[in-house]
Write a protein that holds these residues in place. Structure first.
Motif, PDB file in Angstrom:
ATOM      1  N   PRO A   4     -56.208  -3.562 -28.103  1.00 21.62           N
ATOM      2  CA  PRO A   4     -57.004  -4.716 -27.688  1.00 21.62           C
ATOM      3  C   PRO A   4     -56.223  -6.026 -27.687  1.00 21.62           C
ATOM      4  CG  PRO A   4     -58.010  -3.607 -29.600  1.00 21.62           C
ATOM      5  CD  PRO A   4     -56.751  -2.882 -29.258  1.00 21.62           C
ATOM      6  N   TRP A   5     -55.082  -6.080 -28.378  1.00 20.93           N
ATOM      7  CA  TRP A   5     -54.297  -7.318 -28.438  1.00 20.93           C
ATOM      8  C   TRP A   5     -53.275  -7.399 -27.310  1.00 20.93           C
ATOM      9  CZ3 TRP A   5     -54.939  -4.023 -32.597  1.00 20.93           C
ATOM     10  CH2 TRP A   5     -53.936  -3.085 -32.807  1.00 20.93           C
ATOM     11  N   GLY A   6     -53.429  -6.556 -26.283  1.00 20.86           N
ATOM     12  CA  GLY A   6     -52.599  -6.678 -25.092  1.00 20.86           C
ATOM     13  C   GLY A   6     -51.248  -5.994 -25.170  1.00 20.86           C
ATOM     14  N   GLN A   7     -51.132  -4.993 -26.024  1.00 19.93           N
ATOM     15  CA  GLN A   7     -49.884  -4.237 -26.146  1.00 19.93           C
ATOM     16  C   GLN A   7     -50.162  -2.760 -25.888  1.00 19.93           C
ATOM     17  OE1 GLN A   7     -46.671  -5.577 -27.172  1.00 19.93           O
ATOM     18  NE2 GLN A   7     -47.786  -7.402 -26.614  1.00 19.93           N
ATOM     19  N   LYS A   8     -49.191  -2.090 -25.306  1.00 20.32           N
ATOM     20  CA  LYS A   8     -49.195  -0.636 -25.209  1.00 20.32           C
ATOM     21  C   LYS A   8     -48.197  -0.180 -26.257  1.00 20.32           C
ATOM     22  CE  LYS A   8     -49.314   2.833 -21.575  1.00 20.32           C
ATOM     23  NZ  LYS A   8     -49.057   3.071 -20.143  1.00 20.32           N
ATOM     24  N   GLU A   9     -48.617   0.703 -27.183  1.00 22.92           N
ATOM     25  CA  GLU A   9     -47.809   1.013 -28.361  1.00 22.92           C
ATOM     26  C   GLU A   9     -47.847   2.493 -28.713  1.00 22.92           C
ATOM     27  OE1 GLU A   9     -48.954  -3.046 -30.869  1.00 22.92           O
ATOM     28  OE2 GLU A   9     -49.683  -1.113 -31.580  1.00 22.92           O
ATOM     29  N   PHE A  10     -46.813   2.895 -29.466  1.00 19.73           N
ATOM     30  CA  PHE A  10     -46.806   4.173 -30.166  1.00 19.73           C
ATOM     31  C   PHE A  10     -45.931   4.022 -31.397  1.00 19.73           C
ATOM     32  CE2 PHE A  10     -43.024   4.666 -27.586  1.00 19.73           C
ATOM     33  CZ  PHE A  10     -42.141   5.379 -28.375  1.00 19.73           C
ATOM     34  N   SER A  11     -46.049   4.974 -32.335  1.00 17.10           N
ATOM     35  CA  SER A  11     -45.323   4.866 -33.603  1.00 17.10           C
ATOM     36  C   SER A  11     -44.711   6.203 -34.012  1.00 17.10           C
ATOM     37  CB  SER A  11     -46.261   4.411 -34.725  1.00 17.10           C
ATOM     38  OG  SER A  11     -46.789   3.138 -34.455  1.00 17.10           O
ATOM     39  N   VAL A  12     -43.591   6.110 -34.732  1.00 19.67           N
ATOM     40  CA  VAL A  12     -42.943   7.271 -35.351  1.00 19.67           C
ATOM     41  C   VAL A  12     -42.598   6.897 -36.788  1.00 19.67           C
ATOM     42  CG1 VAL A  12     -41.984   8.082 -33.153  1.00 19.67           C
ATOM     43  CG2 VAL A  12     -40.583   6.655 -34.637  1.00 19.67           C
ATOM     44  N   ASP A  71     -39.686   7.497 -39.820  1.00 20.04           N
ATOM     45  CA  ASP A  71     -38.331   7.975 -40.076  1.00 20.04           C
ATOM     46  C   ASP A  71     -38.357   8.865 -41.329  1.00 20.04           C
ATOM     47  OD1 ASP A  71     -38.043   6.350 -42.371  1.00 20.04           O
ATOM     48  OD2 ASP A  71     -36.518   5.069 -41.480  1.00 20.04           O
ATOM     49  N   PRO A  72     -37.230   9.441 -41.736  1.00 12.48           N
ATOM     50  CA  PRO A  72     -37.227  10.358 -42.878  1.00 12.48           C
ATOM     51  C   PRO A  72     -37.710   9.752 -44.201  1.00 12.48           C
ATOM     52  CG  PRO A  72     -35.202  10.597 -41.629  1.00 12.48           C
ATOM     53  CD  PRO A  72     -35.922   9.411 -41.071  1.00 12.48           C
ATOM     54  N   ASP A  73     -37.716   8.428 -44.300  1.00 15.85           N
ATOM     55  CA  ASP A  73     -38.168   7.770 -45.529  1.00 15.85           C
ATOM     56  C   ASP A  73     -39.556   7.167 -45.402  1.00 15.85           C
ATOM     57  OD1 ASP A  73     -35.797   8.187 -47.195  1.00 15.85           O
ATOM     58  OD2 ASP A  73     -34.821   7.020 -45.623  1.00 15.85           O
ATOM     59  N   ASN A  74     -40.249   7.524 -44.326  1.00 13.32           N
ATOM     60  CA  ASN A  74     -41.608   7.067 -44.086  1.00 13.32           C
ATOM     61  C   ASN A  74     -41.672   5.608 -43.639  1.00 13.32           C
ATOM     62  OD1 ASN A  74     -43.894   8.662 -43.936  1.00 13.32           O
ATOM     63  ND2 ASN A  74     -44.843   7.654 -45.678  1.00 13.32           N
ATOM     64  N   ASN A  75     -40.562   5.050 -43.164  1.00 15.03           N
ATOM     65  CA  ASN A  75     -40.599   3.733 -42.540  1.00 15.03           C
ATOM     66  C   ASN A  75     -41.277   3.889 -41.185  1.00 15.03           C
ATOM     67  OD1 ASN A  75     -39.001   2.000 -44.397  1.00 15.03           O
ATOM     68  ND2 ASN A  75     -37.387   3.481 -43.917  1.00 15.03           N
ATOM     69  N   LEU A  76     -42.257   3.059 -40.909  1.00 16.20           N
ATOM     70  CA  LEU A  76     -43.010   3.133 -39.655  1.00 16.20           C
ATOM     71  C   LEU A  76     -42.305   2.299 -38.594  1.00 16.20           C
ATOM     72  CD1 LEU A  76     -45.699   4.122 -38.324  1.00 16.20           C
ATOM     73  CD2 LEU A  76     -46.609   1.847 -38.904  1.00 16.20           C
ATOM     74  N   LEU A  77     -41.966   2.948 -37.489  1.00 15.81           N
ATOM     75  CA  LEU A  77     -41.371   2.254 -36.341  1.00 15.81           C
ATOM     76  C   LEU A  77     -42.419   2.245 -35.238  1.00 15.81           C
ATOM     77  CD1 LEU A  77     -37.943   4.125 -36.218  1.00 15.81           C
ATOM     78  CD2 LEU A  77     -38.467   1.994 -37.406  1.00 15.81           C
ATOM     79  N   THR A  78     -42.895   1.060 -34.896  1.00 18.02           N
ATOM     80  CA  THR A  78     -43.863   0.927 -33.806  1.00 18.02           C
ATOM     81  C   THR A  78     -43.147   0.300 -32.627  1.00 18.02           C
ATOM     82  OG1 THR A  78     -45.686   0.667 -35.360  1.00 18.02           O
ATOM     83  CG2 THR A  78     -46.074  -0.063 -33.103  1.00 18.02           C
ATOM     84  N   PHE A  79     -43.286   0.939 -31.488  1.00 17.97           N
ATOM     85  CA  PHE A  79     -42.681   0.446 -30.241  1.00 17.97           C
ATOM     86  C   PHE A  79     -43.804  -0.084 -29.379  1.00 17.97           C
ATOM     87  CE2 PHE A  79     -40.023   3.767 -31.948  1.00 17.97           C
ATOM     88  CZ  PHE A  79     -38.741   3.248 -31.825  1.00 17.97           C
ATOM     89  N   GLY A  80     -43.610  -1.290 -28.812  1.00 22.67           N
ATOM     90  CA  GLY A  80     -44.665  -1.893 -28.033  1.00 22.67           C
ATOM     91  C   GLY A  80     -44.170  -2.653 -26.837  1.00 22.67           C
ATOM     92  N   GLN A  81     -45.052  -2.742 -25.839  1.00 23.21           N
ATOM     93  CA  GLN A  81     -44.769  -3.512 -24.627  1.00 23.21           C
ATOM     94  C   GLN A  81     -46.014  -4.289 -24.253  1.00 23.21           C
ATOM     95  OE1 GLN A  81     -43.503  -1.112 -21.296  1.00 23.21           O
ATOM     96  NE2 GLN A  81     -43.303  -2.857 -19.933  1.00 23.21           N
ATOM     97  N   SER A  82     -45.830  -5.533 -23.888  1.00 19.75           N
ATOM     98  CA  SER A  82     -46.953  -6.356 -23.425  1.00 19.75           C
ATOM     99  C   SER A  82     -47.445  -5.809 -22.080  1.00 19.75           C
ATOM    100  CB  SER A  82     -46.518  -7.805 -23.229  1.00 19.75           C
ATOM    101  OG  SER A  82     -46.186  -8.373 -24.465  1.00 19.75           O
ATOM    102  N   ILE A  83     -48.765  -5.827 -21.921  1.00 23.19           N
ATOM    103  CA  ILE A  83     -49.342  -5.360 -20.653  1.00 23.19           C
ATOM    104  C   ILE A  83     -50.015  -6.499 -19.929  1.00 23.19           C
ATOM    105  CG2 ILE A  83     -49.576  -2.960 -21.284  1.00 23.19           C
ATOM    106  CD1 ILE A  83     -52.500  -3.561 -21.982  1.00 23.19           C
TER     107      ILE A  83
END
Length: 118
Positions: free
Chosen positions: A96-104, A106-118
């Motif tokens: 709803p905040w105008g981003q298209k996103e997904f997350s993975v 890493d082996p230590d449970n660090n959250l990497l979220t990738f996003g692009q403005s739409i």
């Protein structure tokens, strides 16, 4: 004037972290020195730094990095093709905040979220 940001997140094992970011996410190691307990990787115009935290409990790690991209669909597809585990609650979505996103994670449970403005 601020010009850049390089997040520092925890890792338990330098070799495991290096392998994940370099061989799975296609980052490259930054710098040519082998710093004890420290790792720097980069891809395109971003860098992520890691500090060794051997006692880290991944279940209690809240490390997070938000990475912007200009090709969210292509990046998501390449993650699927390379069998990178997408976070169970982080599949590609329009937010709803105008981003298209997904997350993975890493082996230590660090959250990497990738996003692009739409």
């Amino acid at each position: 004037m601020l010009t850049d940001i390089n997040p520092k997140i925890p890792m338990r094992n330098n070799a495991v972290t290096r392998d994940f970011y370099i061989n799975k996410l296609d980052f490259k190691e930054f710098g040519n020195a082998d710093y004890d307990g420290y790792l720097m990787v980069h891809k395109d115009s971003i860098q992520i730094h890691f500090f060794e935290f051997k006692e880290l409990d991944p279940k209690e790690n809240y490390g997070q990095v938000y990475i912007r991209t200009d090709d969210i669909d292509g990046l998501y597809q390449s993650m699927l093709e390379n069998k990178i585990g997408i976070h169970p609650a982080g599949s590609l979505q329009t937010k709803p905040w105008g981003q298209k996103e997904f997350s993975v994670l890493d082996p230590d449970n660090n959250l990497l979220t990738f996003g692009q403005s739409i």
